[in-house]
Design a protein around this motif. Structure first.
Motif, PDB file in Angstrom:
ATOM      1  N   PHE A   1      65.296 -15.824  32.558  1.00  0.00           N
ATOM      2  CA  PHE A   1      64.713 -15.005  31.493  1.00  0.00           C
ATOM      3  C   PHE A   1      64.038 -15.853  30.422  1.00  0.00           C
ATOM      4  O   PHE A   1      63.598 -15.349  29.402  1.00  0.00           O
ATOM      5  N   GLU A   2      63.974 -17.170  30.663  1.00  0.00           N
ATOM      6  CA  GLU A   2      63.318 -18.052  29.704  1.00  0.00           C
ATOM      7  C   GLU A   2      61.801 -17.830  29.729  1.00  0.00           C
ATOM      8  O   GLU A   2      61.223 -17.594  30.795  1.00  0.00           O
ATOM      9  N   PRO A   3      61.123 -17.908  28.569  1.00  0.00           N
ATOM     10  CA  PRO A   3      59.672 -17.693  28.513  1.00  0.00           C
ATOM     11  C   PRO A   3      58.882 -18.619  29.423  1.00  0.00           C
ATOM     12  O   PRO A   3      57.810 -18.268  29.910  1.00  0.00           O
ATOM     13  N   SER A   4      59.406 -19.833  29.662  1.00  0.00           N
ATOM     14  CA  SER A   4      58.683 -20.807  30.488  1.00  0.00           C
ATOM     15  C   SER A   4      58.534 -20.344  31.936  1.00  0.00           C
ATOM     16  O   SER A   4      57.674 -20.839  32.668  1.00  0.00           O
ATOM     17  N   THR A   5      59.375 -19.410  32.374  1.00  0.00           N
ATOM     18  CA  THR A   5      59.294 -18.932  33.753  1.00  0.00           C
ATOM     19  C   THR A   5      58.178 -17.910  33.941  1.00  0.00           C
ATOM     20  O   THR A   5      57.870 -17.547  35.067  1.00  0.00           O
ATOM     21  N   ASP A   6      57.595 -17.453  32.841  1.00  0.00           N
ATOM     22  CA  ASP A   6      56.531 -16.456  32.911  1.00  0.00           C
ATOM     23  C   ASP A   6      55.509 -16.765  31.824  1.00  0.00           C
ATOM     24  O   ASP A   6      55.537 -16.185  30.735  1.00  0.00           O
TER      25      ASP A   6
ATOM     26  N   ASN B   1      57.495 -18.183  41.276  1.00  0.00           N
ATOM     27  CA  ASN B   1      57.412 -19.442  40.533  1.00  0.00           C
ATOM     28  C   ASN B   1      57.757 -20.636  41.417  1.00  0.00           C
ATOM     29  O   ASN B   1      57.157 -21.714  41.298  1.00  0.00           O
ATOM     30  N   LEU B   2      58.723 -20.465  42.324  1.00  0.00           N
ATOM     31  CA  LEU B   2      59.081 -21.546  43.250  1.00  0.00           C
ATOM     32  C   LEU B   2      57.922 -21.858  44.192  1.00  0.00           C
ATOM     33  O   LEU B   2      57.678 -23.024  44.526  1.00  0.00           O
ATOM     34  N   VAL B   3      57.216 -20.809  44.593  1.00  0.00           N
ATOM     35  CA  VAL B   3      56.051 -21.020  45.471  1.00  0.00           C
ATOM     36  C   VAL B   3      54.973 -21.796  44.725  1.00  0.00           C
ATOM     37  O   VAL B   3      54.367 -22.734  45.265  1.00  0.00           O
ATOM     38  N   VAL B   4      54.729 -21.428  43.467  1.00  0.00           N
ATOM     39  CA  VAL B   4      53.719 -22.120  42.653  1.00  0.00           C
ATOM     40  C   VAL B   4      54.096 -23.582  42.456  1.00  0.00           C
ATOM     41  O   VAL B   4      53.238 -24.468  42.433  1.00  0.00           O
ATOM     42  N   GLN B   5      55.398 -23.848  42.346  1.00  0.00           N
ATOM     43  CA  GLN B   5      55.889 -25.217  42.161  1.00  0.00           C
ATOM     44  C   GLN B   5      56.027 -25.965  43.487  1.00  0.00           C
ATOM     45  O   GLN B   5      56.587 -27.052  43.528  1.00  0.00           O
ATOM     46  N   HIS B   6      55.529 -25.330  44.565  1.00  0.00           N
ATOM     47  CA  HIS B   6      55.541 -25.927  45.912  1.00  0.00           C
ATOM     48  C   HIS B   6      56.960 -26.153  46.436  1.00  0.00           C
ATOM     49  O   HIS B   6      57.201 -27.075  47.212  1.00  0.00           O
ATOM     50  N   VAL B   7      57.896 -25.317  45.987  1.00  0.00           N
ATOM     51  CA  VAL B   7      59.259 -25.371  46.522  1.00  0.00           C
ATOM     52  C   VAL B   7      59.387 -24.171  47.463  1.00  0.00           C
ATOM     53  O   VAL B   7      60.190 -23.256  47.239  1.00  0.00           O
ATOM     54  N   ARG B   8      58.567 -24.198  48.503  1.00  0.00           N
ATOM     55  CA  ARG B   8      58.456 -23.012  49.364  1.00  0.00           C
ATOM     56  C   ARG B   8      59.718 -22.766  50.188  1.00  0.00           C
ATOM     57  O   ARG B   8      60.039 -21.627  50.508  1.00  0.00           O
ATOM     58  N   GLY B   9      60.428 -23.828  50.549  1.00  0.00           N
ATOM     59  CA  GLY B   9      61.648 -23.649  51.329  1.00  0.00           C
ATOM     60  C   GLY B   9      62.695 -22.860  50.560  1.00  0.00           C
ATOM     61  O   GLY B   9      63.279 -21.896  51.066  1.00  0.00           O
ATOM     62  N   GLU B  10      62.916 -23.234  49.311  1.00  0.00           N
ATOM     63  CA  GLU B  10      63.888 -22.523  48.478  1.00  0.00           C
ATOM     64  C   GLU B  10      63.416 -21.102  48.190  1.00  0.00           C
ATOM     65  O   GLU B  10      64.224 -20.165  48.187  1.00  0.00           O
ATOM     66  N   ALA B  11      62.106 -20.952  47.980  1.00  0.00           N
ATOM     67  CA  ALA B  11      61.553 -19.618  47.726  1.00  0.00           C
ATOM     68  C   ALA B  11      61.765 -18.705  48.925  1.00  0.00           C
ATOM     69  O   ALA B  11      62.108 -17.519  48.775  1.00  0.00           O
ATOM     70  N   ALA B  12      61.571 -19.256  50.115  1.00  0.00           N
ATOM     71  CA  ALA B  12      61.760 -18.453  51.329  1.00  0.00           C
ATOM     72  C   ALA B  12      63.206 -18.009  51.474  1.00  0.00           C
ATOM     73  O   ALA B  12      63.484 -16.862  51.849  1.00  0.00           O
ATOM     74  N   VAL B  13      64.143 -18.904  51.167  1.00  0.00           N
ATOM     75  CA  VAL B  13      65.568 -18.553  51.257  1.00  0.00           C
ATOM     76  C   VAL B  13      65.900 -17.425  50.292  1.00  0.00           C
ATOM     77  O   VAL B  13      66.580 -16.445  50.642  1.00  0.00           O
ATOM     78  N   VAL B  14      65.413 -17.554  49.049  1.00  0.00           N
ATOM     79  CA  VAL B  14      65.670 -16.518  48.038  1.00  0.00           C
ATOM     80  C   VAL B  14      65.082 -15.187  48.470  1.00  0.00           C
ATOM     81  O   VAL B  14      65.746 -14.141  48.408  1.00  0.00           O
TER      82      VAL B  14
END
Length: 226
Positions: free
Chosen positions: A67-72, A174-187
């Motif tokens: 919920f931190e502003p930096s995430t959006d 946000n994980l996809v944008v940060q190129h952490v696609r593996g973690e994003a896919a799991v979530v």
């Protein structure tokens, strides 16, 4: 289908009230009235506890790291989630207030010597020609009044869950944008499967419950409804 289900819900709630209002035997009518009042008191107690729990969960959710502003950066998603959760919190608080008000009213009615007759007057329609004389018809506005806490609690839960869904998918994006696609896919995979399973079972229980309750209540005389 939604309209039919909605109709079945109200019929299921009106059935026992219609029965007690139209019961010809005085002793049996008093027993049914007392049973309805006791069951409603139990329902209100459950709503009071559940609404308080939901309100505490919603309030604590505003402290989540997601919920931190930096995430959006644009602030659009978090604004929507905030609006949903503020609405959820409001519904929970008003559900508590409404349930407490009705529970207190039931307790005060029980203090009357004619408490059971008083209770039936709080359920029956009024004869326009003689306002002092209740009818044997269920009053829809009065039925709505007794169900307000339950409806508010349901909407509070719905708004909170919708906010959670939006927030989780925003975090995955946000994980996809940060190129952490593996973690994003799991979530996305785990949460989506859990979401489908949860909503699917909830809808099945809701539709099935009131569909079968409606079938069981077909023997009731719904002409007593306004």
């Amino acid at each position: 289908m939604a309209v039919t289900l909605y109709s079945q819900v109200w019929k299921a709630m009106a059935a026992p009230i219609s029965h007690l209002l139209n019961e010809p035997d005085d002793d049996e009518r008093n027993k049914l009235t007392l049973k309805w009042r006791d069951q409603l008191q139990t329902q209100l107690n459950v709503i009071l506890i559940t609404s308080a729990l939901i309100a505490s969960v919603v309030a604590s959710s505003f402290t989540w790291p997601e919920f931190e502003p930096s995430t959006d950066p644009l602030g659009i998603v978090l604004t929507i989630v905030k609006a949903l959760w503020y609405g959820s919190l409001l519904f929970s608080i008003v559900a508590i207030a409404s349930a407490a008000q009705l529970a207190i009213a039931l307790s005060r009615i029980a203090a009357y010597s004619t408490d059971l007759e008083f209770t039936r007057r709080m359920l029956a329609s009024v004869d326009p020609k003689d306002p002092a004389m209740p009818t044997t018809r269920v009053s829809f506005p009065k039925l709505w009044m007794w169900q307000i806490p339950a409806m508010l609690l349901n909407w509070s839960i719905n708004l909170y869950v919708l906010g959670v869904v939006i927030l989780v998918y925003q975090a995955a994006c946000n994980l996809v944008v940060q190129h952490v696609r593996g973690e994003a896919a799991v979530v996305l995979v785990i949460f989506t499967l859990a979401l489908i399973w949860s909503i699917g079972n909830y809808l099945f229980s809701s539709v099935g419950l009131y569909h079968w309750v409606g079938q069981a209540c077909e023997v009731c005389d719904w002409t007593a409804l306004p």
